[in-house]
Design an enzyme around this catalytic site. Structure first.
Site, PDB file in Angstrom:
ATOM      1  N   PHE A 288       0.850  -1.186   0.000  1.00 54.41           N
ATOM      2  CA  PHE A 288       0.000   0.000   0.000  1.00 54.41           C
ATOM      3  C   PHE A 288       0.887   1.237   0.000  1.00 54.41           C
ATOM      4  O   PHE A 288       2.064   1.149   0.329  1.00 54.41           O
ATOM      5  CB  PHE A 288      -0.915  -0.011   1.231  1.00 54.41           C
ATOM      6  CG  PHE A 288      -2.370   0.094   0.890  1.00 54.41           C
ATOM      7  CD1 PHE A 288      -3.052  -1.007   0.395  1.00 54.41           C
ATOM      8  CD2 PHE A 288      -3.060   1.289   1.047  1.00 54.41           C
ATOM      9  CE1 PHE A 288      -4.397  -0.928   0.068  1.00 54.41           C
ATOM     10  CE2 PHE A 288      -4.412   1.378   0.711  1.00 54.41           C
ATOM     11  CZ  PHE A 288      -5.073   0.273   0.224  1.00 54.41           C
TER      12      PHE A 288
ATOM     13  N   GLN B 144      -6.864  15.289   3.943  1.00 50.15           N
ATOM     14  CA  GLN B 144      -6.301  14.423   2.907  1.00 50.15           C
ATOM     15  C   GLN B 144      -7.176  14.349   1.664  1.00 50.15           C
ATOM     16  O   GLN B 144      -8.379  14.102   1.771  1.00 50.15           O
ATOM     17  CB  GLN B 144      -6.115  13.005   3.448  1.00 50.15           C
ATOM     18  CG  GLN B 144      -5.567  12.048   2.398  1.00 50.15           C
ATOM     19  CD  GLN B 144      -5.046  10.773   3.016  1.00 50.15           C
ATOM     20  OE1 GLN B 144      -5.792   9.841   3.285  1.00 50.15           O
ATOM     21  NE2 GLN B 144      -3.747  10.734   3.286  1.00 50.15           N
TER      22      GLN B 144
ATOM     23  N   HIS C 193      -7.591  12.003  -1.371  1.00 48.01           N
ATOM     24  CA  HIS C 193      -7.206  10.687  -1.879  1.00 48.01           C
ATOM     25  C   HIS C 193      -7.021  10.822  -3.387  1.00 48.01           C
ATOM     26  O   HIS C 193      -7.895  11.359  -4.067  1.00 48.01           O
ATOM     27  CB  HIS C 193      -8.294   9.661  -1.546  1.00 48.01           C
ATOM     28  CG  HIS C 193      -7.868   8.249  -1.808  1.00 48.01           C
ATOM     29  ND1 HIS C 193      -7.648   7.756  -3.065  1.00 48.01           N
ATOM     30  CD2 HIS C 193      -7.618   7.226  -0.954  1.00 48.01           C
ATOM     31  CE1 HIS C 193      -7.276   6.484  -2.976  1.00 48.01           C
ATOM     32  NE2 HIS C 193      -7.255   6.139  -1.710  1.00 48.01           N
TER      33      HIS C 193
ATOM     34  N   LEU D  50     -14.583   6.612  -3.768  1.00 52.54           N
ATOM     35  CA  LEU D  50     -13.229   6.119  -3.546  1.00 52.54           C
ATOM     36  C   LEU D  50     -12.904   4.919  -4.431  1.00 52.54           C
ATOM     37  O   LEU D  50     -13.670   3.955  -4.500  1.00 52.54           O
ATOM     38  CB  LEU D  50     -13.098   5.715  -2.077  1.00 52.54           C
ATOM     39  CG  LEU D  50     -11.756   5.102  -1.671  1.00 52.54           C
ATOM     40  CD1 LEU D  50     -10.663   6.143  -1.747  1.00 52.54           C
ATOM     41  CD2 LEU D  50     -11.857   4.541  -0.269  1.00 52.54           C
TER      42      LEU D  50
ATOM     43  N   GLU E 202      -6.574   2.462  -3.055  1.00 55.61           N
ATOM     44  CA  GLU E 202      -5.147   2.417  -3.364  1.00 55.61           C
ATOM     45  C   GLU E 202      -4.691   0.986  -3.637  1.00 55.61           C
ATOM     46  O   GLU E 202      -3.624   0.756  -4.226  1.00 55.61           O
ATOM     47  CB  GLU E 202      -4.415   2.955  -2.122  1.00 55.61           C
ATOM     48  CG  GLU E 202      -3.053   3.497  -2.316  1.00 55.61           C
ATOM     49  CD  GLU E 202      -2.660   4.285  -1.065  1.00 55.61           C
ATOM     50  OE1 GLU E 202      -3.079   5.452  -0.960  1.00 55.61           O
ATOM     51  OE2 GLU E 202      -1.962   3.742  -0.204  1.00 55.61           O
TER      52      GLU E 202
ATOM     53  N   ARG F 181      -0.298   9.626  -0.267  1.00 60.61           N
ATOM     54  CA  ARG F 181      -1.424  10.252  -0.967  1.00 60.61           C
ATOM     55  C   ARG F 181      -1.234  11.737  -1.236  1.00 60.61           C
ATOM     56  O   ARG F 181      -1.668  12.241  -2.265  1.00 60.61           O
ATOM     57  CB  ARG F 181      -2.697  10.024  -0.146  1.00 60.61           C
ATOM     58  CG  ARG F 181      -3.066   8.564  -0.140  1.00 60.61           C
ATOM     59  CD  ARG F 181      -4.193   8.273   0.808  1.00 60.61           C
ATOM     60  NE  ARG F 181      -4.526   6.853   0.721  1.00 60.61           N
ATOM     61  CZ  ARG F 181      -5.397   6.262   1.528  1.00 60.61           C
ATOM     62  NH1 ARG F 181      -6.010   6.944   2.474  1.00 60.61           N
ATOM     63  NH2 ARG F 181      -5.650   4.975   1.393  1.00 60.61           N
TER      64      ARG F 181
ATOM     65  N   HIS G  83     -10.950  13.124   1.403  1.00 62.46           N
ATOM     66  CA  HIS G  83     -11.075  11.780   1.947  1.00 62.46           C
ATOM     67  C   HIS G  83     -11.023  11.707   3.462  1.00 62.46           C
ATOM     68  O   HIS G  83     -11.796  10.983   4.080  1.00 62.46           O
ATOM     69  CB  HIS G  83      -9.954  10.934   1.345  1.00 62.46           C
ATOM     70  CG  HIS G  83     -10.045   9.479   1.653  1.00 62.46           C
ATOM     71  ND1 HIS G  83     -11.164   8.741   1.384  1.00 62.46           N
ATOM     72  CD2 HIS G  83      -9.148   8.621   2.212  1.00 62.46           C
ATOM     73  CE1 HIS G  83     -10.961   7.481   1.753  1.00 62.46           C
ATOM     74  NE2 HIS G  83      -9.766   7.388   2.269  1.00 62.46           N
TER      75      HIS G  83
ATOM     76  N   ARG H  45      -1.985  11.073   6.333  1.00 59.65           N
ATOM     77  CA  ARG H  45      -2.183   9.689   6.773  1.00 59.65           C
ATOM     78  C   ARG H  45      -1.768   8.716   5.673  1.00 59.65           C
ATOM     79  O   ARG H  45      -2.016   8.969   4.491  1.00 59.65           O
ATOM     80  CB  ARG H  45      -3.655   9.464   7.126  1.00 59.65           C
ATOM     81  CG  ARG H  45      -3.983   8.033   7.445  1.00 59.65           C
ATOM     82  CD  ARG H  45      -5.378   7.863   7.970  1.00 59.65           C
ATOM     83  NE  ARG H  45      -6.422   7.985   6.974  1.00 59.65           N
ATOM     84  CZ  ARG H  45      -6.701   7.054   6.047  1.00 59.65           C
ATOM     85  NH1 ARG H  45      -5.961   5.964   5.950  1.00 59.65           N
ATOM     86  NH2 ARG H  45      -7.692   7.239   5.196  1.00 59.65           N
TER      87      ARG H  45
END
Lengths: 580, 232
Positions: A119, A239, A241, A251, A254, A285, A351, A393
């Site tokens: 990830f 954030q 995304h 979404l 990822e 991100r 996000h 994050r």
């Protein structure tokens, strides 16, 4: 409107992963606990999390908590508190095994162990190459976590107040006394007298127009504590995304890139090779979102528009069907794209709020840089700021955060209520809530301003002026615009004047919360004169550790936002330049 | 394009009986039915009441009857329906207001099958082992989002409210076929009782309607088989 009274040792507000974890462990700790949620618990937004939950299990390749810690600290652009991060990543394997023991159906390796995949931002040996750390159940890991925790709450016999909307926190003289909630089905008010309250109400992504967040994510918990004088921490860090499905914002996990998908611009170029030569498409991100914006700005968006392609065609039918079935379904349903054969159109989507209600590592709310607690007040999950995510994050760290700190909050809550008495309720504890409701139910009815239109204006303004790239002048305009919207909100009216399931009223109340939080986010963004993680100031493009390696605390004092600061906990990893 | 919505409305604070109301609005063909319903609520009539949250088919809030079929409003696009769209609340459960139904009975039945992992043996220090094949055995029923679409599409449930309904059985299936779970003895009496699986007449409405694509009728049949072979 009837007023009902309840007494529970502890009240948990919100029934996503953090709230339900807290509920299970508070109940196991012997606390008499009630969970209030404006949605049925399985409708909570934890269920929308797709990719996985991180733990250095090392089931497929070598991994260590120290590597996970380093990645999280670096991912946070060194704003994450290292004491809290160390605790979270060391605890991660135990937490994942516990979830498995509670019944969570993880995907499995051929030997029957929990399956893991790479990830964004997660590496082996302090940044060398991507590592398989994310434990998952296809691309519906959040759904499985939410279901498993709800199931275990049922097993524990926990009391739920489903479809109860929190309106107010009862807090006087630094001591928590309970909360007030609105029963959606009847329009009645409920005063919950308690020794402790834990907020786990999730994020507030609906301050923006293009977001992966559910309609319900209106920051009700954040606004409730902020109005009562508790500061909010680091709210300027939001954030984006990188891969929201264009044009809806849904979404696209990822995990598509974790499984081997790549981003391409209009020329078909794999542009992340230029921005992050080592880990490319699996960069964190904030970097990837900025890269997409820059590609678009330089005219390399698809067909000159404001999106790029996420190309998963090289993965093949079998991998997509087994590992990414939900997102394949989204693509086919909403944009008629089959990711097996065609690239997915994507654009960065709002996000996650890195900031929130400041807490210590036991989810206890603290109000200043001295660690001063609010007796009986707790927060966990996205609405809290521990801070394990700092300025940005990493993927799969939020499912970990909600379970680790939800659980710690539940355990601590149970210990606290054993030794504490019920502090007396303030006189007329429901007064503020009644005034909010009556203002909308008894307005004159000339309909000068509509809630839906005001909300849309706020969301567009935030997207335009408080987005991925920020500069002083637009931020000042945003603050002026929000001030004007707040004034117009005072005149806004609703159509539905009934008591039964009045969602018109609730949307009005939610907009009040969103406006408060949008203002804190915009003011924080103007205040922080540096670029760090998700907060990028074009007029201050460098990170400035000398002046800004510190957390922001925004407090509402006499209607104005006042900023103070607290230091970052730095233990193992000294701030360095952040390159991938 | 112009869309014409006909929506069944009922507010027990005002109305004696449900009635239809009609709305016209401009929509994009690629919009979700949910988007159009929200546009009506935000721009034309704030009293229109529905549940919604995630808006992409994972939270299960906005189940309703759209052009005669049970669907999630956020997973149904206007272009797949045409310009005339009728919307009603789910059938078989009491209506609270407009498109909001009362889920109390639905969740009570869900709880009755003990929808949680049962295994009292002390767990190992690491994960319990489960092969990919064992895991795949119950994968389909783990997808359930408890939206209520299957249960309220079932003619047996409409006729006999004692029936557990497909959703509760799907949830039972998720545990009964999990190699790690040991709760079968506790669940099977509920599933074989009067309101249990034997009520199912394999009409397949549930399977046709499930927005997650779960083979609901197949799962019910597997639970029936499990009960039969246990008794023999």
């Amino acid at each position: 409107m009837e007023i009902h009274h309840h007494q529970y040792e502890a009240v948990i507000v919100g029934a996503g992963g953090a709230g339900l974890s807290a509920a299970v462990y508070a109940a196991r700790g012997g606390a008499n606990v009630a969970v209030i949620s404006k949605l049925y618990p399985p409708r909570s937004h934890t269920g929308a999390a797709q990719g996985g939950i991180n733990a250095a299990l090392g089931n497929l390749e070598e991994d260590h908590w120290e590597w996970h810690m380093f990645d999280t600290v670096k991912g946070s652009d060194y704003l994450g508190d290292q004491e809290a991060i160390e605790l979270m990543v060391r605890k991660a394997p135990e937490i994942v095994y516990q979830l498995e023991h509670l019944g969570l159906p993880f995907d499995r390796t051929p030997e029957g162990k929990i399956m893991q995949r790479p990830f964004g931002g997660h590496t082996r040996n302090y940044g060398e190459a991507p590592v398989k750390r994310s434990c998952h159940a296809a691309d519906r890991t959040g759904h499985m976590i939410l279901q498993t925790l709800y199931q275990n709450c049922i097993k524990e016999g926990i009391t739920f107040f489903d479809e109860f909307h929190v309106l107010d926190l009862l807090l006087e003289d630094g001591v928590c006394r309970g909360a007030v909630a609105y029963e959606i089905a009847t329009g009645d008010l409920h005063v919950f007298h308690s020794k402790a309250v834990l907020f786990a109400t999730g994020g507030c992504g609906r301050i923006f127009s293009f977001t992966s967040n559910a309609h319900a994510l209106t920051g009700d918990g954040l606004a409730s504590v902020y109005r009562r004088g508790v500061p909010l921490e680091d709210m300027e860090f939001f954030q984006f995304h990188p891969t929201g499905l264009y044009p809806l914002g849904i979404l696209i996990t990822e995990a598509v890139r974790g499984e081997g998908g790549v981003l391409r611009n209009d020329q078909g170029e794999r542009f992340m090779e230029r921005y992050a030569p080592t880990i490319k498409d699996l960069a964190p991100r904030d970097l990837v979102s900025r890269a997409i914006y820059l590609e678009v700005r330089e005219g390399r968006g698809i067909g000159g528009k404001d999106y790029v392609h996420l190309d998963a065609t090289q993965l093949g039918q079998a991998i997509i069907k087994a590992k990414l079935p939900e997102i394949a379904d989204f693509c086919r349903t909403y944009v008629g794209v089959d990711p097996v054969k065609q690239p997915i159109p994507v654009k960065p989507t709002v996000h996650y709020a890195m900031g929130g209600i400041p807490t210590d590592i036991d989810a206890q709310v603290i109000v200043d840089d001295q660690g001063t607690p609010v007796a009986g007040l707790y927060a966990a999950g996205e609405c809290a700021c521990v801070s394990v995510h700092g300025a940005n994050r990493l993927g799969c760290n939020s499912l970990l955060d909600i379970v680790v700190f939800g659980q710690r909050g539940g355990v601590r809550l149970a210990e606290y209520v054993k030794g504490a008495d019920f502090a007396p309720l303030p006189p007329e504890p429901e007064a503020w809530s009644v005034s909010q409701i009556e203002r909308f139910l008894k307005g004159p009815g000339d309909h000068q301003e509509k809630i839906g239109a005001l909300r849309a204006e706020m969301q567009e303004l935030m997207m335009r002026d408080v987005g991925v790239f920020r500069t002083e002048e637009p931020l000042r305009q945003a603050l002026a615009g929000l001030k004007a919207l707040k004034a117009r909100y005072q005149e806004a009216e609703i159509d539905d004047r009934g008591h039964r399931f009045n969602t018109d009223l609730l949307e009005a109340i939610e907009l009040g919360n969103l406006l408060e939080l949008a203002e804190v986010a915009a003011a924080g963004a103007l205040n922080r004169q540096e670029s760090r993680g998700a907060h990028y100031r074009e007029d201050f493009p460098q990170r400035d550790d000398a002046n800004w390696l510190k957390h922001t605390l925004a407090c509402k004092v006499a209607g104005q936002i006042e900023f103070s600061y607290k230091p970052v906990s730095i233990t193992k990893f000294q701030p360095k330049e952040r390159k991938y | 394009m112009k869309a014409h919505f006909k929506i069944k409305r009922f507010n027990p604070e005002k109305d004696r009986e449900p009635h239809w109301e009609e709305y016209e609005l401009e929509v994009e063909p690629t919009e979700r039915v949910l988007d159009a319903l929200q546009t009506i609520k935000w721009e034309q009539d704030g009293t229109l009441t529905l549940r919604r949250s995630c808006a992409h088919g994972i939270c299960g809030s906005d189940a309703m009857v759209i052009n005669g079929k049970n669907r999630l409003a956020c997973k149904t696009l206007i272009k797949d329906l045409g310009s005339h769209i009728t919307v009603e609340p789910l059938r078989g459960l009491p209506v609270i207001k407009d498109l909001i139904i009362d889920f109390t009975d639905f969740f009570a039945k869900y709880r009755s099958i003990k929808p949680y992992f049962i295994n009292d043996e002390p767990p190992p220090d690491v994960e319990r082992r489960q092969s990919p094949r064992q895991r795949a055995r119950f994968d389909d029923t783990t997808k359930c989002i408890l939206c209520g679409i299957c249960t309220t599409a079932c003619p047996v449930f409409w006729a006999d409210s004692r029936y557990l309904g497909p959703a509760a059985i799907v949830q039972a299936h998720r545990f009964l076929f999990d190699s790690r779970d040991q709760g079968a003895e506790e669940r099977l009496p509920v599933l074989s009782a009067h309101g249990g699986v034997w009520k199912c007449r394999t009409v397949f409405n549930c399977t046709d309607a499930c927005p997650q694509g779960i083979d609901v009728t197949g799962a019910i049949a597997e639970v029936k088989k499990l009960l039969l072979f246990r008794k023999l």
